[in-house]
Design a protein around this motif. Structure first.
Motif, PDB file in Angstrom:
ATOM      1  N   GLY A 134      -9.585  -3.037   2.493  1.00  0.00           N
ATOM      2  CA  GLY A 134      -9.229  -2.819   3.894  1.00  0.00           C
ATOM      3  C   GLY A 134      -9.024  -4.071   4.721  1.00  0.00           C
ATOM      4  N   THR A 194      -6.528  -0.040   0.486  1.00  0.00           N
ATOM      5  CA  THR A 194      -7.495   0.795   1.189  1.00  0.00           C
ATOM      6  C   THR A 194      -8.531   1.362   0.211  1.00  0.00           C
ATOM      7  OG1 THR A 194      -6.241   2.842   0.916  1.00  0.00           O
ATOM      8  CG2 THR A 194      -5.682   1.448   2.826  1.00  0.00           C
ATOM      9  N   GLU A 195      -9.559   2.005   0.764  1.00  0.00           N
ATOM     10  CA  GLU A 195     -10.573   2.645  -0.088  1.00  0.00           C
ATOM     11  C   GLU A 195      -9.944   3.671  -1.024  1.00  0.00           C
ATOM     12  OE1 GLU A 195     -13.751   2.170  -0.828  1.00  0.00           O
ATOM     13  OE2 GLU A 195     -13.899   0.453   0.526  1.00  0.00           O
ATOM     14  N   ASN A 252       0.823  -1.219   0.000  1.00  0.00           N
ATOM     15  CA  ASN A 252       0.000   0.000   0.000  1.00  0.00           C
ATOM     16  C   ASN A 252       0.851   1.260   0.000  1.00  0.00           C
ATOM     17  OD1 ASN A 252      -2.303  -1.521   0.014  1.00  0.00           O
ATOM     18  ND2 ASN A 252      -2.791  -1.179   2.148  1.00  0.00           N
TER      19      ASN A 252
END
Length: 144
Positions: free
Chosen positions: A105, A81-82, A45
């Motif tokens: 998530g 993640t979003e 990420n």
């Protein structure tokens, strides 16, 4: 209701924006599949700029799309993640992945323990995406 009926109903409901939990016919599986390191390069990420150019694992694409065509439910469950949803959806579409849903998530790390009132099967990806085979293993269960 056969698997084609379930597939059609689920598609219609999803296109209408409805949230549904279909009853799966016998033989139809609900697959939760990780993305990074499972269907493509393992992108952390912290390096989201690489997500758009991740190399797809061809066996994953072929196998997952075959499962989708067989009527199985394909849900990607990722630690992205979003904030990474748009790049992820574009990447999945550009590479031709067929799927029903995308959950963002997922906690990072590998110590997952799923507790459910239904039988849950887990398969660790080890570098080759093929059809699944049956194998006897030892598992943890609740004490009687």
């Amino acid at each position: 209701m056969n698997k084609d009926d379930v597939k059609k109903l689920l598609k219609e409901k999803l296109e209408e924006g409805e949230h549904v939990s279909p009853i799966l016919p016998e033989g139809i599986k609900n697959y939760l599949i990780d993305i990074d390191g499972t269907i493509c390069d393992d992108i952390p990420n912290e390096e989201p700029e690489r997500m758009a150019t991740a190399e797809v694992y061809p066996d994953a694409l072929k196998t997952l799309n075959r499962w989708y065509d067989q009527g199985h439910i394909i849900c990607f469950f990722t630690s992205r993640t979003e904030d990474h949803r748009e790049v992820t959806e574009v990447w999945l579409k550009e590479h031709g992945f067929n799927y029903h849903s995308l959950l963002m998530g997922k906690p990072r790390g590998g110590n997952y323990h799923w507790i459910d009132n239904h039988l849950v099967r887990a398969t660790r990806y080890r570098g080759k995406f093929t059809d699944l085979i049956e194998k006897e293993v030892t598992i943890e269960v609740f004490e009687d």
